[in-house]
Each structure stands twice: as C-alpha cells, then as structure tokens.
Design an enzyme around this catalytic site. Structure first.
Site, PDB file in Angstrom:
ATOM      1  N   THR B 217      17.099  12.085   0.650  1.00 28.79           N
ATOM      2  CA  THR B 217      17.010  12.767  -0.572  1.00 28.79           C
ATOM      3  C   THR B 217      15.994  13.782  -0.773  1.00 28.79           C
ATOM      4  OG1 THR B 217      17.496  10.271  -1.300  1.00 28.79           O
ATOM      5  CG2 THR B 217      15.716  11.608  -3.079  1.00 28.79           C
ATOM      6  N   ARG B 245      25.379   0.387  -6.368  1.00 28.12           N
ATOM      7  CA  ARG B 245      24.862   0.384  -6.338  1.00 28.12           C
ATOM      8  C   ARG B 245      24.080   1.783  -6.302  1.00 28.12           C
ATOM      9  NH1 ARG B 245      20.506   3.578  -2.236  1.00 28.12           N
ATOM     10  NH2 ARG B 245      18.934   2.203  -2.411  1.00 28.12           N
ATOM     11  N   ASP B 248      16.277   4.117  -5.902  1.00 27.66           N
ATOM     12  CA  ASP B 248      15.594   4.496  -7.012  1.00 27.66           C
ATOM     13  C   ASP B 248      15.391   6.144  -7.245  1.00 27.66           C
ATOM     14  OD1 ASP B 248      14.660   5.476  -4.066  1.00 27.66           O
ATOM     15  OD2 ASP B 248      12.851   5.669  -4.566  1.00 27.66           O
ATOM     16  N   THR B 268      11.188   9.264  -1.688  1.00 29.92           N
ATOM     17  CA  THR B 268      12.290   8.876  -1.128  1.00 29.92           C
ATOM     18  C   THR B 268      12.041   7.807   0.006  1.00 29.92           C
ATOM     19  OG1 THR B 268      14.212   9.582   0.815  1.00 29.92           O
ATOM     20  CG2 THR B 268      11.846  11.071   0.668  1.00 29.92           C
ATOM     21  N   GLY B 269      13.319   7.369   0.105  1.00 35.03           N
ATOM     22  CA  GLY B 269      13.193   6.192   1.379  1.00 35.03           C
ATOM     23  C   GLY B 269      13.614   4.780   1.040  1.00 35.03           C
ATOM     24  N   THR B 270      13.633   3.971   1.393  1.00 32.86           N
ATOM     25  CA  THR B 270      14.337   2.515   0.991  1.00 32.86           C
ATOM     26  C   THR B 270      14.226   2.205  -0.472  1.00 32.86           C
ATOM     27  OG1 THR B 270      12.628   1.725   2.401  1.00 32.86           O
ATOM     28  CG2 THR B 270      15.237   1.241   3.560  1.00 32.86           C
TER      29      THR B 270
END
Lengths: 351, 351
Positions: B217, B245, B248, B268-270
């Site tokens: 991201t 899906r 965020d 940025t991340g899960t």
C-alpha cells in the site's frame, strides 16, 4: 463484674466480625443494579412527527419495535450472547416493511435494493460487514458470518453475495423487497432531481403516499449476563443512491462500534457525516479518554461534531455499566430499550 | 527647552511605534520552525530486509520514493494545497510497478487488479474514497473527485467506475497492470492454499521470482504553507483476495485520517486490524484527548492495540506542528519525508 465486661467485649467483637462477614458475602446489590443485561434498538431517525403518522401506523411501528426488543431480550434472559441478541432484534426489523433495512429497504437509482450491514463484538473487537448486497433477506446475518467465518472484516457487492451463497444464506426475489411507498419515494426523488425515469416497477402504483421518513436504518446494542457488549446496524441506504455509494452503516467506527471497556453504539442519519466524524468510535473515545458519560459523549458528537458539518441523525448506545442512552438532532427517532431491571421503553418522537 | 522636551517626546513615541511595527512585520522565525511545510510518504510495510533486496532494486525503490517526495514537495513549495501534494506523491507511486497500488497492484483471486483509495482534508474533514475499482490508472484521483464533486464519501465497484468514466478519469487495459512478480505471487499463494488454478496470464512467465513483500500500500500525508493537513492512501489490497474484500485503505479513520487540530495519518498492513482498532482515528484521539505526541500515539496504537490482536503493519503521520513521525512492527517499511527546514530522508529497513 470483670467477667461480665469481658463477656460483653467478646460478644461485641464476635457480633461485629459476623456482621462484617455477612456484609462481605452478601451480593453487592448496587453492582447488579449497575450491570444489568439490556438491549437498546433504533429503527431510524428523521422527520418523525406525531402529526405525520396515523394512530394505526403509530401502533404498528410501536408493536414492531417492541417485538424486536422482546426477541433480543429473550436471548439475553436465557443467558445468550449479546451478539445473538442484536442479531435477533435486527432480524425482526429486517423482516418488516416498516424500516429501511432488509424487506423494507429503499430503492437505489436503478430501482434495486442495495443493502449494507455491520456487527461488532465488544469483547474481542472482532467485526464483520457487508456493503452493497442485493436480494439477501437478512444482511446482518451475512455480516455475522463474515465476522465468524473468515479473516476479512468487510465484503462488498457481488463478492459478498457469492460468500453468502456459499454459506447457505437465505436469498429473496426482487418482489419480496417491493414496497409501494419506497417505490413512490424513488420516483418522486427522480422527478424532483429532473432525472429521466427509465425504471419500471413490476407492480402497479395505486397511491401517491410517499415515505418522507429520511433515514430508516435499524440498529441494536446489547449487553449480556457476562457483561459483553455487541452492536449491529442494517440499512437499505439512501433512496435513489448512485455509483454503489457506501454509507456509514457498514463502516466499523462510523455506523457501528462495540468495546467492552467503553460502550456499544449504532448510528442512523446522513451517513457521510458519521463517516467523517467516525461518530461511533468518537463517542467511545470521549468516554475512554475524557471520562464523559455515554449520554454526554453522544450529545457532544451529534451536536458539536456532526451538526456543525451539516449532518443530522441519531445514535443509540449502551455503556459498560449497562446504562442506556440515545440522542438525535432530527424531529424523531424510532427507539426503545428493555433492561433486566424491568424498564421497557418504546418512543418515536422528540420529547 | 519646552520645545526640546516636546521633540524628544514625539521622537520617542515615533521610534517606539516604528519598532513595534517592525517587530510585527518581522516573520516569527520560531513559528516557521514549528510549522514548516512538509510531506511524509510510505510505500508499504512488510518483510523488507536488506538481505532480500538487491542493491539495484534498493536504488530503484529509493529513487522512486524520492521522486514521489519531490513531486509532493514541489506542490507545497509553490504554495499549493496539501491535498494536491499528497495526490501528486501518490500518483508517482501508483504509476510505478514497484508498489501495490495502481500499475503495481496485486492480483485478486480472479487474476484481476481490484484497487481501493481514500483521501481526507484536515481543514474541512471532507473525505472521498473508492473501493474495489478495476482498470483505473490512478484510484486516488477518483477518491479526490468523489470528495470534491458529490455529497457521498465512498463509492464502490462498478458504480465507482461509472462515476470515474463520467468525470473523464483515465482508464487502462488489464495489460497495463500486468506484473510478472505479482502474478507469480498469486499462483504461489493459490498453490499453497491447494486451490485449483483456473486463471491464465496473457503473458508467459519467465522467472520464478515471487514478491514476498506483504503489504505494498502507498500513502502520503502533507502540511502546506497554510497549515492545512491532508492524508491519502492507495492500494491493490491483498494478493488472491476474494469476495470483493474491502481493506482499511478506503476506510476513513482506519487507513486514512486528517484533522488540522491533531494530525494526518496513512496506514499500511493487515487491514482488518486497522479497521477494528480505527487505527488512524485512534492515533488522532490519543493526541487530542490524552495529550500524546504523534510519535507516542503511533507507537501506542501499533504496539498496544494492533499487535495484541495479531495485526502487523505501519503508519506514517504529521502533526499540527509539522512534526513528522512513523512506526511499524514489521521488518521494514518503505518511507520518507521532506520538510521546508531542509530535512530529506528516505528509508527502507528497520533501524
């Protein structure tokens, strides 16, 4: 005399000790009073005034709200989870044509029902949401399945429907969602906007009754016997909505939020303002970081954050002590709560 | 003597007035020091370790991050708005195959690129977002158009694409987004999951190089000469993602948040963990209500809220005083900032 005084003294000490022990083993009734199990629901906020609603319609709405409360309360009473309670209450409202969710969902610009829903578990901070789904009877059930079954939080459109089919969720034909007053609202809004009307209802229009109730989103927040809070919201969004708009209802922190350490919240209103202010999460933050009561936090967010931006609507909430509160800056909000302390309230109008 | 005293008095008054006026017109250097214009960017967090990246690739990534910083900084330097600056920086990264956004977006389960983006204006709290759009060259430009052109905040899927077409946004064919290492990542993930591979690339695979960089991201936060903060995020989401899906990145308060009274944030991340914790808004709340510094707030959210739930990733931020900060719990994060004070930093690895 000396012995008598000694006896008296020993007697006094023993009595004091026994009383102390009794005091400690007695359930702290004030704590139970403070943490009852409870459910609070809303059926949308908007131009809800007594003069616009017939006594028959008023009774119909009141009865349906009571039915939703009772369904959720029954789950809690038998020791069920708050997640199941909010889902049960929302299912009742989704299955009624009275609210803008499920069966009663408004029509989008293409004359279709396009629904959003979300649910959150205040114990684990798990959450599930679906946005822009069609023909699903109970969108909140799909949001719950997303939360429980996969690692994702939010699914949308055709993908979310594919997921729902895979999990055996109940679908309904377009006709199930047809609602004359919602259809008239759509036509009226298109006429007002000067839009070409290229859509056609499968049924004949027989009346000119138009639904003026702006935001019929439904929501529920509950606390169960274990003190776990859950919140959920389900909606058909905005009449005549275009471009697969997503409102606040499926957005965690905007339309729905639950956190056992603070509160559970469900919102209804002009969704964009609830997104921009993160209305549900902001309420929780004011409780957590500013020490506000739920009531004060709700008021602050609606009147000092949402209203100055131009937004309107309402929120219901339930805090970690089982205290119920709501607030709204519209003419009315369909709402009610039921607590283990015996309170049972259903209201439609401003007071 | 009387005249002399009068002259002296007038002289004194005039001198005082002139000095006062000089004092007022002199730029307050400490204020400029405290509120510089600045931009901070990220190109994703993940398993970024020096031993995994060749010196050539490292140079390529560093140069591209610098190009993005320079593009944003140029806007700020000539007095442009922070909204334009973050958009310019993100466009550079969206147009590069190096990051998981725009041209370099990962493939979803169907072998398509399905992108999300959002932008927020810290002055007005206006926001715009798109979720699940395909074939759009620069999704962040559509998010900006949503914010500027219509009353909605968030559009999704085909509806968002229709909106983009209506506003003349640039579209690209599938081939533009084709990226060998992203494709290999998809095939590898499907093999790992034991999924049947029913998709086919239009190009031949010539290497076995697989992209192990988990979250690419891109994001940017800037403050302009007027002290206005803007934040923006753009992504291709997760490799092999299913069911449309939504992560965020397009969620205001989770992936992106900006508020002139506190800070601007891009995550940025899960994504699911950033949604559940409202990571970006939570950081702002800790600054606003707990008096935390940006640095402390970012650390708190990542290490004490996201990590305990099992999430990983990073955030970049810029506070109302122009102070830049970032934090992450992954091996590395592509990141950099450039300030009017002369600082220019680009980093890839943990320190």
């Amino acid at each position: 005399m000396k012995h008598f005084i000694t006896f008296l003294l020993i007697g006094f000490i023993l009595t004091t000790l026994i009383n102390c022990s009794k005091e400690q083993s007695k359930p702290n009734s004030s704590t139970i009073e403070e943490i009852p199990f409870a459910i609070v629901i809303h059926g949308g906020a908007g131009t809800i005034k007594k003069e616009f609603i017939s006594p028959e319609k008023e009774k119909e709405i009141t009865n349906k709200l009571q039915e939703a409360l009772d369904a959720g309360y029954a789950v809690l009473k038998k020791g069920g989870a708050s997640l199941d309670a909010v889902q049960a209450a929302i299912n009742v409202m989704e299955n009624s044509p009275l609210f803008n969710a499920g069966k009663g969902a408004v029509f989008n610009s293409a004359g279709k029902n396009e629904m959003d829903a979300s649910i959150m578990d205040g114990k684990t901070l798990n959450a599930g949401a679906v946005a822009g789904v069609q023909n699903i009877k109970n969108p909140i059930n799909v949001a719950r399945l997303v939360m429980d079954s996969i690692k994702h939080v939010m699914l949308s459109g055709k993908g979310a429907e594919l997921f729902a089919k895979k999990y055996g969720v109940e679908f309904e034909e377009d006709a199930y969602f047809y609602n004359e007053r919602r259809w008239n609202s759509l036509i009226k809004m298109k006429e007002k906007n000067g839009e070409k009307i290229q859509i056609k209802s499968t049924k004949n229009l027989s009346t000119n009754y138009v639904d003026e109730h702006k935001f019929g989103t439904v929501g529920a927040v509950a606390m169960d016997k274990n003190g776990n809070i859950a919140a959920a919201t389900s909606t058909g969004g905005m009449t005549n909505k275009k471009f697969n708009r997503i409102g606040d209802s499926p957005i965690i922190g905007a339309g729905t939020y639950a956190n056992n350490t603070t509160c559970g919240i469900s919102s209804t209103g002009t969704g964009e303002y609830f997104i921009r202010t993160l209305a549900a999460h902001e309420t929780s933050s004011l409780i957590q970081y500013k020490g506000y009561s739920l009531k004060k936090a709700l008021h602050e967010v609606i009147f000092n954050e949402i209203e100055p931006l131009g937004g309107d609507g309402g929120m219901i909430g339930l805090d970690k002590n089982g205290v119920v509160a709501w607030d709204f800056n519209t003419e009315g909000m369909y709402r009610g709560y039921k607590r283990s302390t015996g309170e049972n309230v259903v209201k439609l109008y401003q007071e």
